[in-house]
Design a protein around this motif. Structure first.
Motif, PDB file in Angstrom:
ATOM      1  N   LEU A  38       0.795  -1.231   0.000  1.00  0.00           N
ATOM      2  CA  LEU A  38       0.000   0.000   0.000  1.00  0.00           C
ATOM      3  C   LEU A  38       0.831   1.287   0.000  1.00  0.00           C
ATOM      4  N   PRO A  39       1.972   1.351   0.702  1.00  0.00           N
ATOM      5  CA  PRO A  39       2.764   2.585   0.608  1.00  0.00           C
ATOM      6  C   PRO A  39       3.211   2.924  -0.818  1.00  0.00           C
ATOM      7  N   PHE A  40       3.351   1.904  -1.666  1.00  0.00           N
ATOM      8  CA  PHE A  40       3.733   2.140  -3.054  1.00  0.00           C
ATOM      9  C   PHE A  40       2.532   2.496  -3.935  1.00  0.00           C
ATOM     10  N   LEU A  41       1.339   2.129  -3.480  1.00  0.00           N
ATOM     11  CA  LEU A  41       0.119   2.389  -4.233  1.00  0.00           C
ATOM     12  C   LEU A  41      -0.525   3.724  -3.882  1.00  0.00           C
ATOM     13  N   LYS A  42      -0.394   4.125  -2.636  1.00  0.00           N
ATOM     14  CA  LYS A  42      -1.209   5.212  -2.100  1.00  0.00           C
ATOM     15  C   LYS A  42      -1.083   6.503  -2.899  1.00  0.00           C
ATOM     16  N   ASN A  43      -2.244   7.028  -3.275  1.00  0.00           N
ATOM     17  CA  ASN A  43      -2.396   8.329  -3.958  1.00  0.00           C
ATOM     18  C   ASN A  43      -1.802   8.367  -5.359  1.00  0.00           C
ATOM     19  N   ARG A  44      -1.507   7.195  -5.935  1.00  0.00           N
ATOM     20  CA  ARG A  44      -0.994   7.151  -7.301  1.00  0.00           C
ATOM     21  C   ARG A  44      -2.062   6.586  -8.243  1.00  0.00           C
ATOM     22  N   ASN A  85     -10.145  12.274 -18.028  1.00  0.00           N
ATOM     23  CA  ASN A  85     -10.511  10.898 -17.703  1.00  0.00           C
ATOM     24  C   ASN A  85     -10.664  10.749 -16.196  1.00  0.00           C
ATOM     25  N   THR A  86     -11.636   9.958 -15.786  1.00  0.00           N
ATOM     26  CA  THR A  86     -11.791   9.634 -14.373  1.00  0.00           C
ATOM     27  C   THR A  86     -11.047   8.337 -14.099  1.00  0.00           C
ATOM     28  N   GLN A  87      -9.921   8.448 -13.425  1.00  0.00           N
ATOM     29  CA  GLN A  87      -9.144   7.281 -13.060  1.00  0.00           C
ATOM     30  C   GLN A  87      -9.300   7.000 -11.565  1.00  0.00           C
ATOM     31  N   PHE A  88      -8.545   6.064 -11.029  1.00  0.00           N
ATOM     32  CA  PHE A  88      -8.810   5.621  -9.661  1.00  0.00           C
ATOM     33  C   PHE A  88      -7.525   5.333  -8.912  1.00  0.00           C
ATOM     34  N   LEU A  89      -7.677   5.251  -7.590  1.00  0.00           N
ATOM     35  CA  LEU A  89      -6.565   5.019  -6.682  1.00  0.00           C
ATOM     36  C   LEU A  89      -6.850   3.764  -5.858  1.00  0.00           C
ATOM     37  N   CYS A  90      -5.799   3.236  -5.247  1.00  0.00           N
ATOM     38  CA  CYS A  90      -5.957   2.113  -4.313  1.00  0.00           C
ATOM     39  C   CYS A  90      -5.262   2.508  -3.019  1.00  0.00           C
ATOM     40  N   ASN A  91      -6.048   3.031  -2.077  1.00  0.00           N
ATOM     41  CA  ASN A  91      -5.484   3.620  -0.861  1.00  0.00           C
ATOM     42  C   ASN A  91      -5.778   2.831   0.409  1.00  0.00           C
ATOM     43  N   SER A  92      -6.345   1.653   0.286  1.00  0.00           N
ATOM     44  CA  SER A  92      -6.681   0.881   1.484  1.00  0.00           C
ATOM     45  C   SER A  92      -6.643  -0.606   1.170  1.00  0.00           C
ATOM     46  N   LYS A  93      -6.546  -1.411   2.210  1.00  0.00           N
ATOM     47  CA  LYS A  93      -6.572  -2.860   2.021  1.00  0.00           C
ATOM     48  C   LYS A  93      -7.899  -3.291   1.396  1.00  0.00           C
ATOM     49  N   LYS A  94      -8.973  -2.666   1.813  1.00  0.00           N
ATOM     50  CA  LYS A  94     -10.290  -3.011   1.264  1.00  0.00           C
ATOM     51  C   LYS A  94     -10.328  -2.747  -0.239  1.00  0.00           C
ATOM     52  N   ALA A  95      -9.750  -1.623  -0.667  1.00  0.00           N
ATOM     53  CA  ALA A  95      -9.694  -1.304  -2.097  1.00  0.00           C
ATOM     54  C   ALA A  95      -8.841  -2.328  -2.841  1.00  0.00           C
ATOM     55  N   LEU A  96      -7.721  -2.717  -2.254  1.00  0.00           N
ATOM     56  CA  LEU A  96      -6.837  -3.701  -2.875  1.00  0.00           C
ATOM     57  C   LEU A  96      -7.556  -5.041  -3.042  1.00  0.00           C
ATOM     58  N   ILE A  97      -8.265  -5.481  -2.019  1.00  0.00           N
ATOM     59  CA  ILE A  97      -9.001  -6.740  -2.082  1.00  0.00           C
ATOM     60  C   ILE A  97     -10.108  -6.654  -3.128  1.00  0.00           C
ATOM     61  N   TRP A 110       1.538   5.213 -11.480  1.00  0.00           N
ATOM     62  CA  TRP A 110       2.220   6.403 -11.984  1.00  0.00           C
ATOM     63  C   TRP A 110       3.456   6.685 -11.128  1.00  0.00           C
ATOM     64  N   LEU A 111       4.337   7.540 -11.649  1.00  0.00           N
ATOM     65  CA  LEU A 111       5.508   7.995 -10.896  1.00  0.00           C
ATOM     66  C   LEU A 111       5.219   9.288 -10.135  1.00  0.00           C
ATOM     67  N   SER A 112       3.971   9.713 -10.132  1.00  0.00           N
ATOM     68  CA  SER A 112       3.573  10.927  -9.404  1.00  0.00           C
ATOM     69  C   SER A 112       2.337  10.631  -8.576  1.00  0.00           C
ATOM     70  N   LYS A 113       2.042  11.547  -7.655  1.00  0.00           N
ATOM     71  CA  LYS A 113       0.879  11.407  -6.787  1.00  0.00           C
ATOM     72  C   LYS A 113      -0.184  12.439  -7.138  1.00  0.00           C
ATOM     73  N   LYS A 114      -1.375  12.205  -6.628  1.00  0.00           N
ATOM     74  CA  LYS A 114      -2.546  12.966  -7.067  1.00  0.00           C
ATOM     75  C   LYS A 114      -2.435  14.468  -6.796  1.00  0.00           C
ATOM     76  N   ASP A 115      -1.713  14.864  -5.727  1.00  0.00           N
ATOM     77  CA  ASP A 115      -1.677  16.281  -5.376  1.00  0.00           C
ATOM     78  C   ASP A 115      -0.746  17.090  -6.270  1.00  0.00           C
ATOM     79  N   LYS A 116       0.227  16.411  -6.928  1.00  0.00           N
ATOM     80  CA  LYS A 116       1.127  17.083  -7.887  1.00  0.00           C
ATOM     81  C   LYS A 116       1.313  16.128  -9.059  1.00  0.00           C
TER      82      LYS A 116
END
Length: 273
Positions: A38-44, A85-97, A110-116
């Motif tokens: 999750l740390p590698f997925l969060k907000n990307r 485009n409306t894309q999506f994030l995986c920020n929780s275990k529930k989302a990953l499952i 992505w190599l960037s996060k949603k805020d920048k």
């Protein structure tokens, strides 16, 4: 079968034929790997590689959020050449499952996060072999390591779970993708000049002459890399993992860590964030 209050559908469906790995097995793996992944997925923003009927059947890539995705799958509006485009994030275990239950085998980020979104926080060189000789990949990776360290950069190494490896390093989010791409192209060309017998930046495989393709093009807006701890759609069920350089020196191929042995890796906690 429920995980994180999500009903797992068709848990007995075979996803990896050779190893008889079921969809339920895949979901359970992602439950175990969630803490590290999750740390590698969060907000990307994500691109999924989905195989609802197993990797022997035709899969597909998905980057846009489906209308039926529940509210805990966070959305993000992404500007593209065609519009928004409306894309999506995986920020929780529930989302990953949930996404694994949708038949997602591989997660690309992505190599960037949603805020920048136009400012990457890492640079990646994807080393792709022209042949199946992993010793050549090892030699190339250590040459990139030496090259970066000479520039006072601290590189990291990771297997991709397929054939190649990623050499990466963190950067401050002060430059755009266009600026980063220009810089990484210059670095790649410098490496080719230093080691013309090892590296090439030729995109077409039939022009690589058996050399390692030094792919700097991952460092573009909207491009993705495989997320660490993600499964890959090959019969070995390879898994992309971050490694220490000493560990990397001792592996024999990029699929060395796979579904069959990943539990020991997770338990021993090799990788430190």
């Amino acid at each position: 079968m429920k995980i994180e209050h999500i009903e797992i559908t068709h848990p007995d469906r075979i996803i990896f034929t050779k190893k008889k790995i079921t969809k339920g097995d895949v979901v359970l793996y992602y439950e175990k790997a969630a803490e590290k992944m999750l740390p590698f997925l969060k907000n990307r923003p994500l691109t999924l590689q989905r195989f609802p009927d197993g990797i022997k059947e035709q899969g597909f890539y998905q980057k846009n959020a489906s209308e039926y995705f529940p509210s805990f799958i966070k959305r993000i509006e992404i500007e593209t050449e065609e519009g928004m485009n409306t894309q999506f994030l995986c920020n929780s275990k529930k989302a990953l499952i949930y996404l694994a239950n949708q038949g997602a085998v591989t997660f690309h980020t992505w190599l960037s996060k949603k805020d920048k979104i136009n400012h990457p926080d890492k640079i990646v060189f994807d080393l792709d072999p022209s042949k199946g000789d992993f010793s050549q990949i090892k030699k190339a990776a250590f040459l990139v390591k030496d090259f970066l360290e000479a520039k006072k950069i601290v590189p990291k190494i990771g297997s991709t779970g397929q054939n190649g490896v990623h050499v990466s390093y963190k950067i401050r989010r002060t430059r755009t993708f266009d600026e980063i791409k220009k810089k990484t192209k210059e670095m790649a060309e410098e490496l080719v000049k230093l080691h013309p017998e090892i590296f090439t930046t030729q995109i077409r495989k039939n022009k690589r002459e058996g050399k390692i393709f030094l792919d700097y093009l991952r460092n573009e807006y909207a491009q993705t890399i495989v997320c660490p701890f993600s499964l890959r759609a090959n019969e070995e069920a390879g898994i992309a993992v971050p490694l220490d350089w000493d560990q990397f020196e001792n592996i024999s191929n990029s699929k060395e860590f796979n579904f069959s042995n990943i539990e020991n890796y997770l338990k021993k906690n090799y990788f430190r964030f």
